[in-house]
Design a protein around this motif. Structure first.
Motif, PDB file in Angstrom:
ATOM      1  N   ASN A  41       0.796  -1.236   0.000  1.00 37.37           N
ATOM      2  CA  ASN A  41       0.000   0.000   0.000  1.00 37.37           C
ATOM      3  C   ASN A  41       0.829   1.287   0.000  1.00 37.37           C
ATOM      4  O   ASN A  41       0.271   2.380   0.040  1.00 37.37           O
ATOM      5  CB  ASN A  41      -0.963   0.012   1.191  1.00 37.37           C
ATOM      6  CG  ASN A  41      -2.307   0.560   0.789  1.00 37.37           C
ATOM      7  OD1 ASN A  41      -2.749   0.303  -0.319  1.00 37.37           O
ATOM      8  ND2 ASN A  41      -2.929   1.342   1.650  1.00 37.37           N
ATOM      9  N   ALA A  42       2.151   1.161  -0.036  1.00 39.45           N
ATOM     10  CA  ALA A  42       2.989   2.370  -0.032  1.00 39.45           C
ATOM     11  C   ALA A  42       2.907   3.097  -1.373  1.00 39.45           C
ATOM     12  O   ALA A  42       3.300   4.263  -1.472  1.00 39.45           O
ATOM     13  CB  ALA A  42       4.441   1.997   0.266  1.00 39.45           C
ATOM     14  N   GLY A  43       2.414   2.396  -2.417  1.00 38.40           N
ATOM     15  CA  GLY A  43       2.277   3.044  -3.728  1.00 38.40           C
ATOM     16  C   GLY A  43       3.286   2.533  -4.745  1.00 38.40           C
ATOM     17  O   GLY A  43       3.558   3.192  -5.748  1.00 38.40           O
ATOM     18  N   LYS A  44       3.798   1.318  -4.519  1.00 41.86           N
ATOM     19  CA  LYS A  44       4.843   0.754  -5.396  1.00 41.86           C
ATOM     20  C   LYS A  44       4.316   0.497  -6.814  1.00 41.86           C
ATOM     21  O   LYS A  44       4.943   0.919  -7.793  1.00 41.86           O
ATOM     22  CB  LYS A  44       5.401  -0.531  -4.768  1.00 41.86           C
ATOM     23  CG  LYS A  44       6.505  -1.193  -5.562  1.00 41.86           C
ATOM     24  CD  LYS A  44       7.353  -2.101  -4.698  1.00 41.86           C
ATOM     25  CE  LYS A  44       6.559  -3.185  -4.002  1.00 41.86           C
ATOM     26  NZ  LYS A  44       6.162  -4.293  -4.893  1.00 41.86           N
ATOM     27  N   SER A  45       3.175  -0.173  -6.905  1.00 40.60           N
ATOM     28  CA  SER A  45       2.634  -0.474  -8.242  1.00 40.60           C
ATOM     29  C   SER A  45       2.327   0.814  -8.988  1.00 40.60           C
ATOM     30  O   SER A  45       2.639   0.946 -10.181  1.00 40.60           O
ATOM     31  CB  SER A  45       1.343  -1.293  -8.151  1.00 40.60           C
ATOM     32  OG  SER A  45       1.518  -2.370  -7.302  1.00 40.60           O
ATOM     33  N   SER A  46       1.721   1.769  -8.288  1.00 43.47           N
ATOM     34  CA  SER A  46       1.360   3.037  -8.937  1.00 43.47           C
ATOM     35  C   SER A  46       2.611   3.760  -9.427  1.00 43.47           C
ATOM     36  O   SER A  46       2.605   4.351 -10.510  1.00 43.47           O
ATOM     37  CB  SER A  46       0.604   3.940  -7.964  1.00 43.47           C
ATOM     38  OG  SER A  46      -0.502   3.257  -7.436  1.00 43.47           O
ATOM     39  N   LYS A  62       0.190  -7.893  -8.136  1.00 45.86           N
ATOM     40  CA  LYS A  62      -0.956  -7.861  -7.225  1.00 45.86           C
ATOM     41  C   LYS A  62      -1.763  -9.142  -7.303  1.00 45.86           C
ATOM     42  O   LYS A  62      -2.677  -9.348  -6.520  1.00 45.86           O
ATOM     43  CB  LYS A  62      -1.879  -6.697  -7.619  1.00 45.86           C
ATOM     44  CG  LYS A  62      -1.274  -5.352  -7.412  1.00 45.86           C
ATOM     45  CD  LYS A  62      -1.661  -4.837  -6.067  1.00 45.86           C
ATOM     46  CE  LYS A  62      -0.721  -3.745  -5.662  1.00 45.86           C
ATOM     47  NZ  LYS A  62      -1.089  -3.135  -4.436  1.00 45.86           N
ATOM     48  N   LYS A 151       2.711   9.592  -2.562  1.00 45.85           N
ATOM     49  CA  LYS A 151       1.400  10.207  -2.291  1.00 45.85           C
ATOM     50  C   LYS A 151       1.548  11.646  -1.786  1.00 45.85           C
ATOM     51  O   LYS A 151       0.795  12.094  -0.917  1.00 45.85           O
ATOM     52  CB  LYS A 151       0.588   9.354  -1.311  1.00 45.85           C
ATOM     53  CG  LYS A 151       0.532   7.871  -1.695  1.00 45.85           C
ATOM     54  CD  LYS A 151      -0.431   7.097  -0.867  1.00 45.85           C
ATOM     55  CE  LYS A 151      -0.240   5.593  -1.091  1.00 45.85           C
ATOM     56  NZ  LYS A 151      -1.146   4.755  -0.344  1.00 45.85           N
ATOM     57  N   ASP A 153       0.792  14.265  -3.094  1.00 48.39           N
ATOM     58  CA  ASP A 153      -0.406  15.080  -3.381  1.00 48.39           C
ATOM     59  C   ASP A 153      -1.363  15.121  -2.201  1.00 48.39           C
ATOM     60  O   ASP A 153      -2.235  15.981  -2.132  1.00 48.39           O
ATOM     61  CB  ASP A 153      -1.116  14.517  -4.621  1.00 48.39           C
ATOM     62  CG  ASP A 153      -1.503  13.055  -4.445  1.00 48.39           C
ATOM     63  OD1 ASP A 153      -2.671  12.787  -4.162  1.00 48.39           O
ATOM     64  OD2 ASP A 153      -0.622  12.175  -4.561  1.00 48.39           O
ATOM     65  N   LYS A 154      -1.206  14.178  -1.274  1.00 53.98           N
ATOM     66  CA  LYS A 154      -2.103  14.139  -0.110  1.00 53.98           C
ATOM     67  C   LYS A 154      -1.769  15.224   0.905  1.00 53.98           C
ATOM     68  O   LYS A 154      -2.523  15.457   1.842  1.00 53.98           O
ATOM     69  CB  LYS A 154      -2.004  12.775   0.593  1.00 53.98           C
ATOM     70  CG  LYS A 154      -2.396  11.607  -0.276  1.00 53.98           C
ATOM     71  CD  LYS A 154      -3.740  11.076   0.129  1.00 53.98           C
ATOM     72  CE  LYS A 154      -4.010   9.730  -0.533  1.00 53.98           C
ATOM     73  NZ  LYS A 154      -5.403   9.339  -0.385  1.00 53.98           N
ATOM     74  N   ALA A 185       2.035   9.685  -7.789  1.00 50.82           N
ATOM     75  CA  ALA A 185       1.682   8.968  -9.020  1.00 50.82           C
ATOM     76  C   ALA A 185       0.469   9.627  -9.681  1.00 50.82           C
ATOM     77  O   ALA A 185       0.223   9.417 -10.863  1.00 50.82           O
ATOM     78  CB  ALA A 185       1.378   7.508  -8.703  1.00 50.82           C
ATOM     79  N   THR A 186      -0.267  10.413  -8.917  1.00 52.85           N
ATOM     80  CA  THR A 186      -1.498  10.992  -9.468  1.00 52.85           C
ATOM     81  C   THR A 186      -1.303  12.436  -9.921  1.00 52.85           C
ATOM     82  O   THR A 186      -2.098  12.952 -10.688  1.00 52.85           O
ATOM     83  CB  THR A 186      -2.635  10.944  -8.429  1.00 52.85           C
ATOM     84  OG1 THR A 186      -2.180  11.594  -7.253  1.00 52.85           O
ATOM     85  CG2 THR A 186      -3.045   9.525  -8.099  1.00 52.85           C
TER      86      THR A 186
HETATM   87  P1  GDP Z   1       1.391  -1.010  -3.459  1.00 48.41           P
HETATM   88  O1  GDP Z   1       0.655  -1.976  -2.593  1.00 48.41           O
HETATM   89  O2  GDP Z   1       2.598  -0.471  -2.757  1.00 48.41           O
HETATM   90  O3  GDP Z   1       1.703  -1.510  -4.826  1.00 48.41           O
HETATM   91  O4  GDP Z   1       0.435   0.283  -3.606  1.00 48.41           O
HETATM   92  P2  GDP Z   1      -0.528   0.743  -4.798  1.00 48.41           P
HETATM   93  O5  GDP Z   1       0.252   1.360  -5.896  1.00 48.41           O
HETATM   94  O6  GDP Z   1      -1.466  -0.355  -5.160  1.00 48.41           O
HETATM   95  O7  GDP Z   1      -1.313   1.936  -4.070  1.00 48.41           O
HETATM   96  C1  GDP Z   1      -2.065   1.713  -2.887  1.00 48.41           C
HETATM   97  C2  GDP Z   1      -3.218   2.719  -2.849  1.00 48.41           C
HETATM   98  O8  GDP Z   1      -2.697   4.053  -2.804  1.00 48.41           O
HETATM   99  C3  GDP Z   1      -4.106   2.652  -4.085  1.00 48.41           C
HETATM  100  O9  GDP Z   1      -5.424   2.924  -3.672  1.00 48.41           O
HETATM  101  C4  GDP Z   1      -3.564   3.782  -4.967  1.00 48.41           C
HETATM  102  O10 GDP Z   1      -4.553   4.309  -5.832  1.00 48.41           O
HETATM  103  C5  GDP Z   1      -3.130   4.806  -3.928  1.00 48.41           C
HETATM  104  N1  GDP Z   1      -2.018   5.618  -4.419  1.00 48.41           N
HETATM  105  C6  GDP Z   1      -0.832   5.178  -4.887  1.00 48.41           C
HETATM  106  N2  GDP Z   1      -0.034   6.202  -5.242  1.00 48.41           N
HETATM  107  C7  GDP Z   1      -0.746   7.332  -5.003  1.00 48.41           C
HETATM  108  C8  GDP Z   1      -0.466   8.738  -5.147  1.00 48.41           C
HETATM  109  O11 GDP Z   1       0.608   9.166  -5.589  1.00 48.41           O
HETATM  110  N3  GDP Z   1      -1.440   9.611  -4.764  1.00 48.41           N
HETATM  111  C9  GDP Z   1      -2.628   9.198  -4.245  1.00 48.41           C
HETATM  112  N4  GDP Z   1      -3.520  10.122  -3.885  1.00 48.41           N
HETATM  113  N5  GDP Z   1      -2.930   7.876  -4.100  1.00 48.41           N
HETATM  114  C10 GDP Z   1      -2.005   6.963  -4.468  1.00 48.41           C
END
Ligand code: GDP
Length: 206
Positions: A41-46, A62, A151, A153-154, A185-186
Motif C-alpha cells: 500500500n505504499a504506492g509501489k505499483s502506482s 498484485k 502520495k 499530493d495528499k 503517481a497521481t
Molecule cells: P502497493 O501496494 O505499494 O503496490 O500500492 P498501490 O500502488 O497499489 O497503491 C495503494 C493505494 O494508494 C491505491 O489505492 C492507490 O490508488 C493509492 N495511491 C498510490 N499512489 C498514489 C499517489 O501518488 N497519490 C494518491 N492520492 N494515491 C495513491
C-alpha cells in the motif's frame, strides 16, 4: 574512471519478463537491475506504472499468490526493473515473514547486477521498523538507496516540505548512500527526479 555517454532509458518500453519465487529462477546475473521495495500500500505499483507510463504493468505483482514473488521488467537487453514483494499483506504467519525477509536479504546481498534500491514510503508516515531494516540491509550490501516519499499530493506544499526535511534529517544519521525525494503517481510531482536517479544508476560504470 572512464565516462560513458549517458544512454536514454525508455521506461515506457518496459515489458514483463517473469515472476520468480526463488533466486535460482532469476535471469542470469548480468547487466543492470534497479529494484523497488515498500510496505504493501505504499504506492509501489502506482509508481512503477507511472514511471513506465503503463497503466497495468505492475498489476501482475498484485495477483493473489504472486505477492511473494520477485517480478522483473525488461527495459533493454541489459537493463531491468525489479518489483520486490511488498511487505505487510494482511496478517501473514510469522514463518512467511521470516521467509520473506530471507528471500529479500539474499536477493540484496547476492545479486551482483543490482545498482540501486528504491524504497517507497508513504509521505504521511515516518520511517517504520521495516524501512529501517531495508536501509540496514542496503547499507550492508553496499547498495545505494533512494527513498520515494509517495502520495505527496495528499499533503499541502508546506507539509510536504516539512516531511522531506524530517526524513532528510533522519537519513543523515544512518549509514550508507541514501537519497530521498517527494513523489506522486497521481500528480506531476517528482517524476523527472525519479527518472534522473534511475538514469544515474543505470548509466554509471561499475
Ligand atoms: P502497493 O501496494 O505499494 O503496490 O500500492 P498501490 O500502488 O497499489 O497503491 C495503494 C493505494 O494508494 C491505491 O489505492 C492507490 O490508488 C493509492 N495511491 C498510490 N499512489 C498514489 C499517489 O501518488 N497519490 C494518491 N492520492 N494515491 C495513491
Amino acid at each position: 574512471m572512464t565516462k560513458i555517454t549517458p544512454e536514454k532509458n525508455n521506461y515506457h518500453a518496459a515489458t514483463f519478463i517473469l515472476s520468480a519465487a526463488k533466486l535460482e529462477n532469476l535471469p542470469s546475473d548480468d547487466g543492470y537491475e534497479v529494484a523497488f521495495i515498500g510496505r504493501s500500500n505504499a504506492g509501489k505499483s502506482s509508481a512503477i506504472n507511472k514511471l513506465t507510463e503503463q497503466r497495468n504493468l505492475a498489476r501482475v505483482s498484485k495477483t493473489p499468490g504472486r505477492t511473494q514473488l520477485i517480478n522483473l521488467f525488461k527495459l533493454s537487453d541489459n537493463k531491468r526493473l525489479v518489483d520486490l514483494p511488498g511487505y505487510g499483506y494482511a496478517k501473514v504467519p510469522e514463518q512467511v515473514k521470516k521467509d520473506w525477509g530471507k528471500f529479500i536479504d539474499d536477493y540484496l546481498c547476492t545479486r551482483k547486477c543490482l545498482r540501486g534500491l528504491v524504497l517507497l514510503v508513504d509521505i504521511r508516515h515516518l520511517l517504520k521498523l521495516f524501512d529501517l531494516q531495508i536501509l540496514t540491509w542496503a547499507s550492508q550490501a553496499n547498495l545505494p538507496i533512494h527513498i520515494l516519499l509517495t502520495k505527496a499530493d495528499k499533503l499541502k506544499y508546506g507539509a510536504r516540505k516539512t516531511a522531506l526535511q524530517k526524513i532528510t534529517a533522519e537519513i543523515k544519521k544512518l549509514p550508507g548512500e541514501i537519497s530521498t525525494q517527494i513523489f506522486s503517481a497521481t500528480e506531476n510531482i517528482g517524476h523527472a527526479e525519479l527518472k534522473e536517479k534511475l538514469n544515474q544508476w543505470f548509466n554509471e560504470l561499475a
